[in-house]
Motif scaffolding. Structure first.
Motif, PDB file in Angstrom:
ATOM      1  N   ARG A 120       0.842  -1.189   0.000  1.00 19.38           N
ATOM      2  CA  ARG A 120       0.000   0.000   0.000  1.00 19.38           C
ATOM      3  C   ARG A 120       0.880   1.242   0.000  1.00 19.38           C
ATOM      4  N   VAL A 121       0.752   2.043  -1.051  1.00 12.21           N
ATOM      5  CA  VAL A 121       1.509   3.295  -1.134  1.00 12.21           C
ATOM      6  C   VAL A 121       0.522   4.452  -0.937  1.00 12.21           C
ATOM      7  N   PHE A 122       0.921   5.409  -0.116  1.00 11.13           N
ATOM      8  CA  PHE A 122       0.037   6.519   0.198  1.00 11.13           C
ATOM      9  C   PHE A 122       0.379   7.743  -0.641  1.00 11.13           C
ATOM     10  N   LYS A 123      -0.619   8.628  -0.785  1.00  7.51           N
ATOM     11  CA  LYS A 123      -0.341   9.915  -1.426  1.00  7.51           C
ATOM     12  C   LYS A 123       0.106  10.923  -0.376  1.00  7.51           C
ATOM     13  N   LEU A 124       0.712  12.005  -0.815  1.00  6.51           N
ATOM     14  CA  LEU A 124       1.193  13.004   0.144  1.00  6.51           C
ATOM     15  C   LEU A 124       0.061  13.472   1.047  1.00  6.51           C
ATOM     16  N   GLU A 125      -1.109  13.661   0.466  1.00  8.48           N
ATOM     17  CA  GLU A 125      -2.255  14.135   1.245  1.00  8.48           C
ATOM     18  C   GLU A 125      -2.689  13.106   2.290  1.00  8.48           C
ATOM     19  N   GLU A 126      -2.326  11.837   2.069  1.00  9.16           N
ATOM     20  CA  GLU A 126      -2.747  10.766   2.985  1.00  9.16           C
ATOM     21  C   GLU A 126      -1.680  10.451   4.041  1.00  9.16           C
ATOM     22  N   ALA A 127      -0.764  11.356   4.240  1.00  7.44           N
ATOM     23  CA  ALA A 127       0.378  11.063   5.129  1.00  7.44           C
ATOM     24  C   ALA A 127      -0.069  10.574   6.505  1.00  7.44           C
ATOM     25  N   LYS A 128      -1.102  11.199   7.054  1.00  2.00           N
ATOM     26  CA  LYS A 128      -1.583  10.775   8.376  1.00  2.00           C
ATOM     27  C   LYS A 128      -2.010   9.311   8.363  1.00  2.00           C
ATOM     28  N   ASP A 129      -2.694   8.929   7.284  1.00  2.00           N
ATOM     29  CA  ASP A 129      -3.102   7.520   7.170  1.00  2.00           C
ATOM     30  C   ASP A 129      -1.881   6.607   7.173  1.00  2.00           C
ATOM     31  N   ALA A 130      -0.833   7.066   6.518  1.00  2.00           N
ATOM     32  CA  ALA A 130       0.407   6.277   6.481  1.00  2.00           C
ATOM     33  C   ALA A 130       0.986   6.109   7.885  1.00  2.00           C
ATOM     34  N   TYR A 131       0.960   7.189   8.666  1.00  2.00           N
ATOM     35  CA  TYR A 131       1.438   7.104  10.055  1.00  2.00           C
ATOM     36  C   TYR A 131       0.638   6.047  10.831  1.00  2.00           C
ATOM     37  N   HIS A 132      -0.684   6.111  10.696  1.00  2.00           N
ATOM     38  CA  HIS A 132      -1.528   5.152  11.417  1.00  2.00           C
ATOM     39  C   HIS A 132      -1.258   3.722  10.940  1.00  2.00           C
ATOM     40  N   TYR A 133      -1.131   3.587   9.650  1.00  2.00           N
ATOM     41  CA  TYR A 133      -0.916   2.265   9.049  1.00  2.00           C
ATOM     42  C   TYR A 133       0.356   1.631   9.621  1.00  2.00           C
ATOM     43  N   GLN A 134       1.429   2.417   9.706  1.00  2.00           N
ATOM     44  CA  GLN A 134       2.676   1.877  10.250  1.00  2.00           C
ATOM     45  C   GLN A 134       2.568   1.644  11.760  1.00  2.00           C
ATOM     46  N   TRP A 135       1.912   2.568  12.435  1.00  2.00           N
ATOM     47  CA  TRP A 135       1.763   2.434  13.889  1.00  2.00           C
ATOM     48  C   TRP A 135       0.995   1.144  14.229  1.00  2.00           C
ATOM     49  N   ASP A 136      -0.002   0.837  13.401  1.00  2.00           N
ATOM     50  CA  ASP A 136      -0.822  -0.358  13.635  1.00  2.00           C
ATOM     51  C   ASP A 136      -0.134  -1.617  13.099  1.00  2.00           C
ATOM     52  N   GLN A 137       1.065  -1.456  12.588  1.00  2.00           N
ATOM     53  CA  GLN A 137       1.882  -2.580  12.114  1.00  2.00           C
ATOM     54  C   GLN A 137       1.167  -3.435  11.087  1.00  2.00           C
ATOM     55  N   LYS A 138       0.534  -2.751  10.146  1.00  2.00           N
ATOM     56  CA  LYS A 138      -0.154  -3.478   9.077  1.00  2.00           C
ATOM     57  C   LYS A 138       0.769  -3.753   7.892  1.00  2.00           C
ATOM     58  N   HIS A 139       1.989  -3.289   8.005  1.00  2.00           N
ATOM     59  CA  HIS A 139       2.864  -3.303   6.837  1.00  2.00           C
ATOM     60  C   HIS A 139       3.841  -4.475   6.862  1.00  2.00           C
ATOM     61  N   PHE A 140       4.339  -4.798   5.659  1.00  2.00           N
ATOM     62  CA  PHE A 140       5.520  -5.646   5.503  1.00  2.00           C
ATOM     63  C   PHE A 140       6.416  -4.900   4.538  1.00  2.00           C
ATOM     64  N   GLY A 141       7.586  -4.513   5.006  1.00  2.00           N
ATOM     65  CA  GLY A 141       8.447  -3.656   4.195  1.00  2.00           C
ATOM     66  C   GLY A 141       8.163  -2.210   4.546  1.00  2.00           C
ATOM     67  N   LYS A 142       8.727  -1.323   3.766  1.00  2.00           N
ATOM     68  CA  LYS A 142       8.659   0.090   4.115  1.00  2.00           C
ATOM     69  C   LYS A 142       7.345   0.722   3.675  1.00  2.00           C
ATOM     70  N   VAL A 143       6.810   1.575   4.547  1.00  2.00           N
ATOM     71  CA  VAL A 143       5.622   2.350   4.234  1.00  2.00           C
ATOM     72  C   VAL A 143       6.062   3.596   3.458  1.00  2.00           C
ATOM     73  N   CYS A 144       5.595   3.702   2.229  1.00  2.00           N
ATOM     74  CA  CYS A 144       6.045   4.792   1.364  1.00  2.00           C
ATOM     75  C   CYS A 144       4.922   5.731   0.987  1.00  2.00           C
ATOM     76  N   ILE A 145       5.322   6.930   0.650  1.00  2.00           N
ATOM     77  CA  ILE A 145       4.386   7.980   0.258  1.00  2.00           C
ATOM     78  C   ILE A 145       4.835   8.514  -1.089  1.00  2.00           C
ATOM     79  N   SER A 146       3.918   8.500  -2.016  1.00  2.00           N
ATOM     80  CA  SER A 146       4.216   9.007  -3.353  1.00  2.00           C
ATOM     81  C   SER A 146       3.893  10.495  -3.392  1.00  2.00           C
ATOM     82  N   ILE A 147       4.766  11.277  -3.981  1.00  2.00           N
ATOM     83  CA  ILE A 147       4.601  12.735  -3.961  1.00  2.00           C
ATOM     84  C   ILE A 147       4.564  13.261  -5.385  1.00  2.00           C
TER      85      ILE A 147
END
Lengths: 347, 347, 347, 347
Positions: free
Chosen positions: C319-346
């Protein structure tokens, strides 16, 4: 246990005809700290050839059993031996006294096949300090290729610790001699990029199969040093395994990166004749040139772990000789009919 | 703040007469990350002399302000500068781009007094990355001796980290040039043993006072390499600071220990002429030969700590020149009338 | 060129709700030695999460633009810039002042996304010293994963030069966080053997695909340190990338070889609570424990060569987030839903 | 040659009363690779004391001849011995199997005075691999101080090669035990700056005479770690020789520089009791903590060169005991009545 054995000696240093086979040589006695090895394989090095010709510049003993490289099985251990037990598969250490650190005045006089009896025989005893365990992924023929050529290549790449090979660096190898082929294999296992030179398309293909990233045909490209530098993107190679002599040295200096290391390992290619590049070139290229003479037991053991971990398979020439055919093996290697190491199977 | 200053330039590369003094050169502007230095002292190196003669093999710029070595005081800093503040005593970094690690294609083109304006002037601006703090135990004249000669000696002894000088090792220095004298001082401060060569009893006495353990008069002892090796007890020296050229190199190879390092640092003694020892000698002596070109800022800072901790006092020649007498200083050094560094005091 | 841009700031350190998006932030001016970067991707690290929560123990600035990790393209360079040109793909250096050697009092205060504005914006200017070229084999999303997690793993394996990872050595990694996954990839590229721990069979499978030689499920094997040691044949692992805290440290000490190095890299797993193994354990295990804080630009550049040479592909979460979705990315990583790096496309 | 000799053994591990003197113990036989040493001096270490008390955590053998540290003269050599000849002055290697590199499973079980018979006797045989030449500037009493304490200090300062002590660095030592005093002497010989702690003005004076630059009385300055850091100018010390335990460790962490190394060498000061600083402190201080267990023969030989080159004189306590008084020597050291090494003269 056998009392006698088949054993070659360098009876006269007059060329390969000076090699003599004794069918009834005694099996040596086993001291308290000694290990008796039943040899199963040996391999030859250029150094062994020139010893028999009387051209070797380091210490050698009259009537020595030739060949530094032996692989065998432990059949008896002295009562104070702790490093090995019966049944262990072992390899000979080139300079028996070279445990770690730098060679010293004593250890340079302990070359197997030069001063200390070597592997062209069925049985040999060695101080337990002078043997290493064979990598678990190799058979005896493969193991027998390691003591001289492989360890020299390893030392060239890792011996200068602050310039030890790192993933992503560039390594330049020359030709398809034993040291050079091991250089390709070690560099690729370590995540480096390899440029290999050769004079034949066929050998180039084999080098590619061994992992070389780029092949330069030095017959077709007289300025192959510069070509190598370009292949790196202009910075140059961090390591050269220099086996050749005056002509290749000039190219190596063209290829080397700033602070790169040229490991001088060989007697091939001639030490005389035309003018060599001089040491001032080390300054103008801001590089390091290092003489490499095989390596220590500590390095050997580290290398073996790398061989095992990466399942590196030494390249054994397709023709394997019997112990009785040792002279043929010498001629075969002298005539450069081989690709990979020339090995001798010992029953 | 002054608007203009006295400043020398290498107006023509025709010898020392090509040096021109401008009495009204502009004081350079200070960028955001720049530091304006009021120079109080400079020192000369052989390299500066041959730059003015057009013989220098590395990058140089027409009309450059000469001399790599400057010591001064910070009189102004750009608004983004964090490494220095007004009043700091600073020294110039020889290659402005060489912060750490190896030189690269860019940093070799950033030599002060070659491509970037040097210290034969009253004021200069440098990027804050291109200056270091002067050791607290030195005055400006002493500090001005460090950027080229001292750092070269330091790099020769410490640059190859896995062969870095250790207490109890042997160091061989040649003559009484700047690099060699620093070599003696650094080696002694580090607990090493020093053998120094010279051609004069008087200079030998001074070298002894600086700490050298043994002096060899190379005029009286043509085989001084062997003599040096004997002085070590037969093992040889671990480090040679090689400044000379073909003839000294042969002796250095006779003196070197197995795995010892010969640091090639100089253009002195000629790069041409008679046959040099070749690279194969590195193999037969199992030693390492390394080209050394000054050093990085990280090395400079480490060296300065050693100078301060051990209160090492650079040897400044008894005759100090004024800025206006710079040409005389060039001649004085060229005619080899000096012992220690030739310095220029700048008001 | 745009005059304004979208830009996040850590407006209040109260948790992710303290992050604010400014739609009209100014594009920063470009100084003489600065580079203007158009960001195309960013990635998040645990450190960024705790900065926004006010829990980060190192220097941070009010209202900073968050995130240390950015990948972008050079769109403008100051007139004195020499390291980059327009069009170059670049990555941010975590500690802008950490060029080489050890961190110092200044460089620890130059963390991007902590003291210096980070990558959660469209444009940023950085001193040319604070950027590196992106490896040629990566796209922006992949490149954006490197500045913190990858460099930390690299530093853990190569930062202590005399214990630098060598082919054939054993590496132990813990879990599937960014640093650990890079640890697996770097170790395999370098010819080492890898033991990786995880709590899930599925993640274990992925670690195998990335090259891990052995997987230990730490939920099922409480004594996984001992298990790891057995897997090495009894000698232990030469390197541990220790991310966990008190409990994992005990196991790491059980797994470590004599003279092995445990690199402590993380804040994960808690710094408080139950009793930690103490430093005396370093003595009784005769091992080395080293605190690792990201790494220098020199290390970054060496790592990038290794990534390119071995075509190492960073693991980007699906799951790659958009810049506007940065907060969602923070939550996603905090909730440990990821495998690999959580990235944001700008964009 | 004598057939019998006086010899102590650790008959029972019940404290010093468990030590027994045998007046007619046999002189051991000399194997082919063995060296027979006539001991002239021994010295005691804390480790020897706790062996006799049954508190030593490493391998030990019932009825062993105690003491690792012996100095003597070679009176006979086996027929295959090459490293020594009759008349040589030699010292014992602490771990007989530790030639170079890291300790391994075998070599940790070869401690002299623990598993292998030690120096509290008139004659001993050792494999020639397990002895070193005594520095030429020392007598037997002085030489006998080196095998454990001196080599431990040397290993702490030089064992981690990429962090090896360099001139100008700062070293912190604790108290006036054997290792700490050698630490002061080695650091000063190497051009480093030394901060030494002690609890007495008188001992502080002696430390000053040995070269310490700064003395901190830890009884009067509870925050001596911070004080030490200030003395360095704020950067901290690069090396700590940590002998103490939980309380000193906290101060050492306050004193250490970024990337500095704390060498944990001792059992002194207690391994239990109050809460120790934890490993996370290694991260927050970005430093390295390393367990040090004496050292290898290669390190011993390097150290001896440094001792000889710098004429370092070990500090021998003013009271020297006779072999028959060994128990008194144990009590004397246990009661901490000594300054410098407690030595035993052996006739």
């Amino acid at each position: 246990m056998a009392q006698t054995q088949k054993q070659w000696t360098v009876a006269e240093r007059i060329g390969f005809d000076g090699l003599k086979l004794d069918e009834k040589a005694p099996v040596p006695a086993v001291g308290d700290k000694d290990v008796l090895v039943k040899f199963h394989a040996a391999s030859l090095n250029y150094r062994d050839l020139i010893i028999s010709k009387g051209l070797y510049p380091f210490a050698q003993r009259d009537g020595v059993v030739p060949a530094s490289d032996g692989s065998g099985e432990v059949v008896e251990v002295g009562k104070k031996v702790h490093r090995f037990k019966k049944g262990d598969k072992v390899l000979t250490l080139f300079n028996q006294g070279h445990i770690a650190g730098s060679l010293d005045a004593y250890s340079v006089t302990t070359g197997v096949g030069g001063m200390i009896d070597g592997s062209l025989r069925q049985y040999g005893t060695y101080d337990e300090q002078g043997l290493v365990h064979q990598p678990g992924n190799l058979n005896h023929l493969e193991g027998a290729t390691l003591p001289c050529a492989a360890l020299t290549a390893w030392n060239a790449l890792y011996g200068l610790e602050s310039r030890a090979l790192k993933p992503g660096e560039w390594v330049l190898t020359q030709g398809t001699g034993g040291v050079s082929i091991f250089g390709v294999q070690f560099a690729k296992a370590a995540g480096a990029k390899v440029i290999a030179t050769t004079s034949s398309a066929e050998k180039g293909k084999k080098l590619k199969e061994l992992g070389a990233d780029h092949i330069i045909n030095y017959r077709e490209d007289a300025n192959w040093g510069e070509t190598a530098k370009k292949l790196t993107g202009g910075s140059g190679v961090q390591h050269v395994i220099e086996v050749g002599g005056p002509n290749t040295m000039k190219q190596s200096l063209n290829a080397i990166a700033i602070d790169g290391v040229i490991g001088i390992i060989g007697f091939l290619g001639g030490m005389k004749g035309e003018r060599q590049p001089s040491f001032v070139d080390a300054l103008s290229n801001i590089c390091t040139v290092r003489g490499v003479l095989v390596g220590s037991r500590l390095q050997f053991e580290a290398m073996n772990k790398a061989i095992e971990a990466n399942n590196i398979k030494p390249v054994v020439d397709q023709r394997v000789f019997k112990l009785e055919e040792a002279k043929d093996a010498y001629h075969y290697q002298w005539d450069q009919k081989h690709f990979g190491k020339v090995c001798i199977s010992i029953e």
